[in-house]
Design a protein around this motif. Structure first.
Motif, PDB file in Angstrom:
ATOM      1  N   ASP A   1       0.820  -1.289  -0.125  1.00 28.16           N
ATOM      2  CA  ASP A   1      -0.069  -0.016  -0.046  1.00 28.16           C
ATOM      3  C   ASP A   1       0.828   1.425   0.040  1.00 28.16           C
ATOM      4  O   ASP A   1       0.117   2.161  -0.413  1.00 28.16           O
ATOM      5  N   VAL A   2       1.970   1.352   0.481  1.00 25.34           N
ATOM      6  CA  VAL A   2       2.952   2.284   0.739  1.00 25.34           C
ATOM      7  C   VAL A   2       4.419   2.227   0.250  1.00 25.34           C
ATOM      8  O   VAL A   2       4.728   1.230   0.234  1.00 25.34           O
ATOM      9  N   ILE A   3       5.062   3.237  -0.007  1.00 28.64           N
ATOM     10  CA  ILE A   3       6.135   3.187  -0.335  1.00 28.64           C
ATOM     11  C   ILE A   3       7.099   4.528   0.438  1.00 28.64           C
ATOM     12  O   ILE A   3       6.596   5.502   0.679  1.00 28.64           O
ATOM     13  N   VAL A   4       8.342   4.338   0.736  1.00 31.60           N
ATOM     14  CA  VAL A   4       9.134   5.357   1.574  1.00 31.60           C
ATOM     15  C   VAL A   4      10.341   5.465   0.686  1.00 31.60           C
ATOM     16  O   VAL A   4      10.915   4.670   0.375  1.00 31.60           O
ATOM     17  N   PHE A   5      10.757   6.710   0.306  1.00 31.98           N
ATOM     18  CA  PHE A   5      12.067   7.055  -0.169  1.00 31.98           C
ATOM     19  C   PHE A   5      12.506   8.278   0.371  1.00 31.98           C
ATOM     20  O   PHE A   5      11.959   9.147   0.846  1.00 31.98           O
ATOM     21  N   ASP A   6      13.932   8.457  -0.080  1.00 24.54           N
ATOM     22  CA  ASP A   6      14.551   9.744   0.310  1.00 24.54           C
ATOM     23  C   ASP A   6      13.902  10.957  -0.416  1.00 24.54           C
ATOM     24  O   ASP A   6      13.644  10.957  -1.635  1.00 24.54           O
ATOM     25  N   ASP A   7      13.817  12.161   0.242  1.00 18.55           N
ATOM     26  CA  ASP A   7      13.386  13.356  -0.066  1.00 18.55           C
ATOM     27  C   ASP A   7      14.741  13.792  -0.966  1.00 18.55           C
ATOM     28  O   ASP A   7      15.749  13.648  -0.489  1.00 18.55           O
TER      29      ASP A   7
END
Ligand code: AMP
Ligand code: ZN
Length: 114
Positions: A24-30
Motif C-alpha cells: 500500500d505504501v512506499i518510502v523514499f529519500d526526499d
C-alpha cells in the motif's frame, strides 16, 4: 495518474532511493533533504491532496503514519524525536499533488511553520 511524479516513483518508472515498500505504501529519500533524515511516505494509489481523502482512505492514512513510526524507530530517531508533515495545497507549500508525509529528523528541529 500518468503525469504524476509520485505515481511514477511508485510504479518504478522514475528513480528514487526506496527504503521501504509494501502493498500500500512506499518510502523514499526526499531529493532535497531539510534535515539529516528526510523521508517521504506515500500511498501507492493517487490521492492529490488531503482534501481528496475519503472515508475509504482512513485505514490507508493510518497505515502511512504507522509506517512512519516504524521507519523512525528503524533509523534510530524515535526516542530523540521527529516531525511528520503533510502539506495541503498552495498556502501550505504543497508542490507535488500526490499526498505524502514528510518524516524529518536527525537533529533538533525549530518550530516556525509560518
Ligand atoms: P511538498 O512541498 O509537501 O509537496 O513536498 C514535495 C517534496 O517532494 C519536496 O520536499 C521535494 O524535495 C520532494 N521531491 C520532489 N521531487 C522529488 C523526487 N523526484 N524524488 C524525491 N523527492 C522529491
Ligand atoms: Zn500520483
Amino acid at each position: 495518474m500518468d503525469n504524476c511524479l509520485f505515481c511514477q516513483i511508485a510504479k518504478k518508472e522514475m528513480p528514487a532511493n526506496i527504503i521501504y515498500e509494501d502493498d500500500d505504501v512506499i518510502v523514499f529519500d526526499d531529493i532535497h533533504p531539510k534535515a539529516p533524515i528526510h523521508k517521504l511516505i506515500i500511498p501507492k494509489i493517487h490521492i492529490a491532496t488531503i482534501n481528496d481523502m475519503t472515508h475509504e482512505h482512513k485505514e490507508l492514512l493510518g497505515h502511512m503514519i504507522h509506517t512512519a513510526k516504524k521507519i523512525a524507530k528503524k533509523l534510530g530517531i524515535a526516542d530523540n524525536g521527529y516531525r511528520l508533515i503533510m502539506n495541503c495545497n498552495t498556502d501550505a507549500g504543497q508542490v507535488v499533488f500526490h499526498i505524502h508525509a514528510h518524516l524529518i529528523g536527525g537533529r533538533s528541529l525549530d518550530w516556525h511553520p509560518g
